[in-house]
Motif scaffolding. Sequence first.
Motif, PDB file in Angstrom:
ATOM      1  N   LYS A   1       0.872  -1.173   0.000  1.00 39.94           N
ATOM      2  CA  LYS A   1       0.000   0.000   0.000  1.00 39.94           C
ATOM      3  C   LYS A   1       0.909   1.222   0.000  1.00 39.94           C
ATOM      4  CE  LYS A   1      -4.364   0.856   2.087  1.00 39.94           C
ATOM      5  NZ  LYS A   1      -5.232   0.627   3.238  1.00 39.94           N
ATOM      6  N   MET A   2       0.709   2.101  -0.975  1.00 35.20           N
ATOM      7  CA  MET A   2       1.562   3.284  -1.138  1.00 35.20           C
ATOM      8  C   MET A   2       0.712   4.541  -1.237  1.00 35.20           C
ATOM      9  SD  MET A   2       4.861   2.427  -1.627  1.00 35.20           S
ATOM     10  CE  MET A   2       5.744   0.904  -1.773  1.00 35.20           C
ATOM     11  N   THR A   3       1.308   5.667  -0.838  1.00 37.84           N
ATOM     12  CA  THR A   3       0.700   6.971  -1.055  1.00 37.84           C
ATOM     13  C   THR A   3       1.711   7.849  -1.784  1.00 37.84           C
ATOM     14  OG1 THR A   3       1.418   7.757   1.124  1.00 37.84           O
ATOM     15  CG2 THR A   3      -0.811   6.879   0.973  1.00 37.84           C
ATOM     16  N   ALA A   4       1.195   8.747  -2.599  1.00 42.33           N
ATOM     17  CA  ALA A   4       2.062   9.647  -3.358  1.00 42.33           C
ATOM     18  C   ALA A   4       2.742  10.626  -2.413  1.00 42.33           C
ATOM     19  CB  ALA A   4       1.246  10.406  -4.401  1.00 42.33           C
ATOM     20  N   SER A   5       4.038  10.831  -2.621  1.00 44.20           N
ATOM     21  CA  SER A   5       4.774  11.802  -1.814  1.00 44.20           C
ATOM     22  C   SER A   5       5.375  12.905  -2.686  1.00 44.20           C
ATOM     23  CB  SER A   5       5.856  11.108  -0.973  1.00 44.20           C
ATOM     24  OG  SER A   5       6.730  10.367  -1.782  1.00 44.20           O
ATOM     25  N   GLY A   6       4.996  12.934  -3.973  1.00 47.69           N
ATOM     26  CA  GLY A   6       5.424  14.008  -4.864  1.00 47.69           C
ATOM     27  C   GLY A   6       6.561  13.643  -5.785  1.00 47.69           C
ATOM     28  N   ASP A   7       6.554  14.230  -6.962  1.00 48.92           N
ATOM     29  CA  ASP A   7       7.629  14.103  -7.945  1.00 48.92           C
ATOM     30  C   ASP A   7       7.903  12.652  -8.342  1.00 48.92           C
ATOM     31  OD1 ASP A   7       9.434  15.331  -9.677  1.00 48.92           O
ATOM     32  OD2 ASP A   7      11.091  15.153  -8.251  1.00 48.92           O
ATOM     33  N   GLY A   8       6.847  11.847  -8.521  1.00 52.46           N
ATOM     34  CA  GLY A   8       7.009  10.454  -8.941  1.00 52.46           C
ATOM     35  C   GLY A   8       7.456   9.521  -7.840  1.00 52.46           C
ATOM     36  N   ASN A   9       7.429   9.979  -6.591  1.00 55.86           N
ATOM     37  CA  ASN A   9       7.825   9.154  -5.451  1.00 55.86           C
ATOM     38  C   ASN A   9       6.594   8.716  -4.660  1.00 55.86           C
ATOM     39  OD1 ASN A   9      10.831   9.314  -5.536  1.00 55.86           O
ATOM     40  ND2 ASN A   9      10.384  11.489  -5.377  1.00 55.86           N
ATOM     41  N   TYR A  10       6.673   7.523  -4.106  1.00 60.19           N
ATOM     42  CA  TYR A  10       5.597   6.955  -3.307  1.00 60.19           C
ATOM     43  C   TYR A  10       6.204   6.293  -2.079  1.00 60.19           C
ATOM     44  CZ  TYR A  10       2.910   7.689  -7.529  1.00 60.19           C
ATOM     45  OH  TYR A  10       2.302   8.275  -8.602  1.00 60.19           O
ATOM     46  N   THR A  11       5.484   6.338  -0.967  1.00 57.84           N
ATOM     47  CA  THR A  11       5.945   5.694   0.261  1.00 57.84           C
ATOM     48  C   THR A  11       4.800   4.890   0.860  1.00 57.84           C
ATOM     49  OG1 THR A  11       5.380   7.644   1.574  1.00 57.84           O
ATOM     50  CG2 THR A  11       7.653   7.484   0.801  1.00 57.84           C
ATOM     51  N   GLY A  12       5.151   3.899   1.652  1.00 63.32           N
ATOM     52  CA  GLY A  12       4.145   3.072   2.300  1.00 63.32           C
ATOM     53  C   GLY A  12       4.766   1.798   2.826  1.00 63.32           C
ATOM     54  N   SER A  13       4.099   0.687   2.543  1.00 65.61           N
ATOM     55  CA  SER A  13       4.604  -0.606   3.003  1.00 65.61           C
ATOM     56  C   SER A  13       4.550  -1.610   1.865  1.00 65.61           C
ATOM     57  CB  SER A  13       3.770  -1.109   4.181  1.00 65.61           C
ATOM     58  OG  SER A  13       2.432  -1.323   3.779  1.00 65.61           O
ATOM     59  N   ILE A  14       5.447  -2.583   1.935  1.00 63.10           N
ATOM     60  CA  ILE A  14       5.508  -3.649   0.941  1.00 63.10           C
ATOM     61  C   ILE A  14       5.754  -4.957   1.683  1.00 63.10           C
ATOM     62  CG2 ILE A  14       7.969  -3.354   0.449  1.00 63.10           C
ATOM     63  CD1 ILE A  14       5.462  -3.895  -2.313  1.00 63.10           C
ATOM     64  N   THR A  15       5.047  -5.995   1.274  1.00 67.50           N
ATOM     65  CA  THR A  15       5.149  -7.304   1.932  1.00 67.50           C
ATOM     66  C   THR A  15       5.781  -8.306   0.979  1.00 67.50           C
ATOM     67  OG1 THR A  15       3.191  -6.851   3.256  1.00 67.50           O
ATOM     68  CG2 THR A  15       3.822  -9.147   3.028  1.00 67.50           C
TER      69      THR A  15
ATOM     70  N   VAL B   1      14.559  -1.726   5.809  1.00 70.91           N
ATOM     71  CA  VAL B   1      14.554  -1.924   7.256  1.00 70.91           C
ATOM     72  C   VAL B   1      15.520  -0.936   7.884  1.00 70.91           C
ATOM     73  CG1 VAL B   1      13.881  -4.349   7.168  1.00 70.91           C
ATOM     74  CG2 VAL B   1      16.297  -3.773   7.112  1.00 70.91           C
ATOM     75  N   PHE B   2      15.492  -0.850   9.204  1.00 67.78           N
ATOM     76  CA  PHE B   2      16.378   0.037   9.961  1.00 67.78           C
ATOM     77  C   PHE B   2      16.284   1.485   9.487  1.00 67.78           C
ATOM     78  CE2 PHE B   2      18.712  -4.100  10.197  1.00 67.78           C
ATOM     79  CZ  PHE B   2      18.389  -4.376  11.521  1.00 67.78           C
ATOM     80  N   GLY B   3      15.049   1.963   9.332  1.00 72.29           N
ATOM     81  CA  GLY B   3      14.840   3.355   8.935  1.00 72.29           C
ATOM     82  C   GLY B   3      15.324   3.690   7.537  1.00 72.29           C
ATOM     83  N   GLY B   4      15.408   2.698   6.672  1.00 69.27           N
ATOM     84  CA  GLY B   4      15.832   2.932   5.293  1.00 69.27           C
ATOM     85  C   GLY B   4      17.312   2.741   5.070  1.00 69.27           C
ATOM     86  N   LEU B   5      18.039   2.243   6.084  1.00 73.98           N
ATOM     87  CA  LEU B   5      19.483   2.033   5.927  1.00 73.98           C
ATOM     88  C   LEU B   5      19.791   0.843   5.025  1.00 73.98           C
ATOM     89  CD1 LEU B   5      20.721   2.696   9.567  1.00 73.98           C
ATOM     90  CD2 LEU B   5      20.951   4.188   7.572  1.00 73.98           C
ATOM     91  N   ILE B   6      18.965  -0.198   5.099  1.00 75.09           N
ATOM     92  CA  ILE B   6      19.176  -1.387   4.282  1.00 75.09           C
ATOM     93  C   ILE B   6      17.919  -1.607   3.448  1.00 75.09           C
ATOM     94  CG2 ILE B   6      19.593  -3.872   4.282  1.00 75.09           C
ATOM     95  CD1 ILE B   6      20.954  -3.499   7.024  1.00 75.09           C
ATOM     96  N   CYS B   7      18.083  -1.583   2.132  1.00 78.11           N
ATOM     97  CA  CYS B   7      16.946  -1.744   1.227  1.00 78.11           C
ATOM     98  C   CYS B   7      17.242  -2.812   0.175  1.00 78.11           C
ATOM     99  CB  CYS B   7      16.641  -0.434   0.501  1.00 78.11           C
ATOM    100  SG  CYS B   7      16.167   0.925   1.576  1.00 78.11           S
ATOM    101  N   LYS B   8      16.199  -3.513  -0.212  1.00 84.21           N
ATOM    102  CA  LYS B   8      16.271  -4.451  -1.323  1.00 84.21           C
ATOM    103  C   LYS B   8      15.321  -3.916  -2.384  1.00 84.21           C
ATOM    104  CE  LYS B   8      15.826  -9.284  -2.549  1.00 84.21           C
ATOM    105  NZ  LYS B   8      15.482 -10.629  -2.099  1.00 84.21           N
ATOM    106  N   SER B   9      15.803  -3.793  -3.610  1.00 90.16           N
ATOM    107  CA  SER B   9      15.014  -3.163  -4.666  1.00 90.16           C
ATOM    108  C   SER B   9      14.773  -4.099  -5.838  1.00 90.16           C
ATOM    109  CB  SER B   9      15.730  -1.915  -5.185  1.00 90.16           C
ATOM    110  OG  SER B   9      15.886  -0.974  -4.160  1.00 90.16           O
ATOM    111  N   GLN B  10      13.693  -3.819  -6.548  1.00 90.52           N
ATOM    112  CA  GLN B  10      13.355  -4.489  -7.802  1.00 90.52           C
ATOM    113  C   GLN B  10      12.957  -3.429  -8.811  1.00 90.52           C
ATOM    114  OE1 GLN B  10      10.224  -7.364  -7.620  1.00 90.52           O
ATOM    115  NE2 GLN B  10      11.369  -8.794  -6.362  1.00 90.52           N
ATOM    116  N   ASN B  11      13.193  -3.708 -10.082  1.00 88.93           N
ATOM    117  CA  ASN B  11      12.746  -2.828 -11.151  1.00 88.93           C
ATOM    118  C   ASN B  11      11.518  -3.446 -11.802  1.00 88.93           C
ATOM    119  OD1 ASN B  11      14.835  -0.815 -10.966  1.00 88.93           O
ATOM    120  ND2 ASN B  11      16.218  -2.378 -11.745  1.00 88.93           N
TER     121      ASN B  11
END
Length: 114
Positions: free
Chosen positions: A61-75, A100-110
């Motif tokens: 579930k994401m919400t728009a945060s501006g300029d093509g960016n979105y924030t929320g949660s991903i499972t 996790v850890f406030g955004g210090l460690i992220c795993k990404s997909q395109n």
Amino acid sequence: MFRKVSLAVAATMLMLGAAYADPIEGNWKTQSGETAAIGDCGGAFCITLKTGKHAGKQIGKMTASGDGNYTGSITDPADDKTYKGKAKLSGSAMKMSGCVFGGLICKSQNWTKL
């Protein structure tokens, strides 16, 4: 006459709704090859898998945060762990991340828009 005008107004409203759809809405091909649908769900955008082993499962579930960016949660559908999520749109591509850890460690997909 009134019926024709009503139909014309209804058709115009449908076209306007599609024209104002948020760019994140639609079907996306995930990095693993599955299809995910992103659609409006009451002020946010819900992400639901449409194909694959976990088809039908809502994974974010994401919400728009501006300029093509979105924030929320991903499972992660494989282990049902939920992470702080973010997405960044760039044309028909989107970088989806779980952190996790406030955004210090992220795993990404395109992901690619279908």
